[in-house]
Design an enzyme around this catalytic site. Structure first.
Site, PDB file in Angstrom:
ATOM      1  N   HIS A   1      -4.093   1.636   7.610  1.00  0.00           N
ATOM      2  CA  HIS A   1      -2.735   2.181   7.605  1.00  0.00           C
ATOM      3  C   HIS A   1      -2.624   3.346   6.618  1.00  0.00           C
ATOM      4  CE1 HIS A   1       1.772   1.497   7.866  1.00  0.00           C
ATOM      5  NE2 HIS A   1       1.694   2.145   6.717  1.00  0.00           N
ATOM      6  N   GLU A   2      -3.167   3.153   5.405  1.00  0.00           N
ATOM      7  CA  GLU A   2      -3.044   4.202   4.380  1.00  0.00           C
ATOM      8  C   GLU A   2      -3.900   5.423   4.708  1.00  0.00           C
ATOM      9  OE1 GLU A   2      -0.534   3.865   2.589  1.00  0.00           O
ATOM     10  OE2 GLU A   2      -0.290   1.735   2.955  1.00  0.00           O
TER      11      GLU A   2
ATOM     12  N   HIS B   1      -2.030   7.437   7.124  1.00  0.00           N
ATOM     13  CA  HIS B   1      -1.028   8.280   6.452  1.00  0.00           C
ATOM     14  C   HIS B   1      -1.653   9.579   5.959  1.00  0.00           C
ATOM     15  CE1 HIS B   1       2.839   6.352   6.306  1.00  0.00           C
ATOM     16  NE2 HIS B   1       2.335   5.216   5.872  1.00  0.00           N
TER      17      HIS B   1
ATOM     18  N   GLN C   1       3.498   9.703   0.963  1.00  0.00           N
ATOM     19  CA  GLN C   1       4.721   8.900   1.069  1.00  0.00           C
ATOM     20  C   GLN C   1       5.647   9.102  -0.121  1.00  0.00           C
ATOM     21  OE1 GLN C   1       2.544   5.073   2.281  1.00  0.00           O
ATOM     22  NE2 GLN C   1       4.556   4.923   3.249  1.00  0.00           N
TER      23      GLN C   1
ATOM     24  N   GLY D   1       0.852  -1.182   0.000  1.00  0.00           N
ATOM     25  CA  GLY D   1       0.000   0.000   0.000  1.00  0.00           C
ATOM     26  C   GLY D   1       0.884   1.228   0.000  1.00  0.00           C
TER      27      GLY D   1
ATOM     28  N   CYS E   1       6.188  -0.258   7.543  1.00  0.00           N
ATOM     29  CA  CYS E   1       5.883   0.904   6.711  1.00  0.00           C
ATOM     30  C   CYS E   1       7.074   1.239   5.834  1.00  0.00           C
ATOM     31  CB  CYS E   1       5.533   2.092   7.612  1.00  0.00           C
ATOM     32  SG  CYS E   1       5.083   3.586   6.716  1.00  0.00           S
ATOM     33  N   LEU E   2       6.808   1.555   4.575  1.00  0.00           N
ATOM     34  CA  LEU E   2       7.881   1.955   3.665  1.00  0.00           C
ATOM     35  C   LEU E   2       8.557   3.240   4.128  1.00  0.00           C
ATOM     36  CD1 LEU E   2       6.090   1.257   0.257  1.00  0.00           C
ATOM     37  CD2 LEU E   2       7.818  -0.158   1.408  1.00  0.00           C
TER      38      LEU E   2
END
Length: 185
Positions: free
Chosen positions: A150-151, A154, A60, A55, A108-109
């Site tokens: 999660h997204e 963000h 990000q 995702g 997380c990226l």
């Protein structure tokens, strides 16, 4: 809601925790549904794939816009693939004996490397629009529901480590920073 040629975009660098304020504030709603938005979504899919993620939110990759993409398996192992513009998250009640929430590892990226156990709702839905402004919804269970939550976090300026106790958050951020003491930009 699938976008033809969704991985044909250009991969962009991932913004890491603390390196850009766009990651730490609520993103702006999308108001223009044009070719630039379509190109952004394509670039987001390409960026997610390049970074080996499941995702990705627009902030990000440094873009202040309420958009995310997902390519993540649900509780049954079926891939949930799509994107949502201006998403609204709804945590859904369990169905047929499902748990209300699930505690499992999350990463997380934007905090590359470490993972931590975090409770999330087992079932969730996101409603929003596509690149043409038409209504879309994604409902998911398990990991895909976790990804939806999660997204949207963000896009609200919350990184998963912000939900953890301070000592654990600091340890994970130090681990992500590596021996040089800086997260990669």
């Amino acid at each position: 809601m699938r976008l033809p040629g969704r991985y044909d975009g250009v991969a962009r660098p991932i913004v890491t925790y603390g390196s850009d304020q766009v990651l730490h504030r609520a993103c702006a709603p999308v108001a223009e549904f044009d070719e630039r938005l379509r190109r952004l979504v394509l670039d987001m899919f390409a960026s997610m794939r390049e970074a080996d993620g499941v995702g990705l939110a627009a902030n990000q990759i440094g873009i202040d816009a309420r958009v995310f993409v997902i390519d993540c398996p649900d509780a049954e192992g079926e891939d949930v693939v799509g994107y949502v513009v201006n998403p609204r998250l709804t945590v859904l009640p369990p169905v047929d004996g499902e748990p209300a929430e699930e505690v499992t590892e999350e990463g997380c990226l934007s905090v590359p490397g470490p993972y931590a156990d975090l409770a999330r709702a087992f079932r969730a839905r996101v409603d929003g629009v596509d690149v043409k402004g038409k209504p879309v919804s994604i409902e998911a269970t398990g990991m895909a529901a976790r990804c939806l939550q999660h997204e949207v976090d963000h896009l609200d300026g919350v990184v998963y480590v912000d939900r953890l106790p301070e000592d654990l958050r600091e340890r994970l951020l130090a681990e992500a920073a590596g021996p040089q003491g800086e997260l990669p930009a």
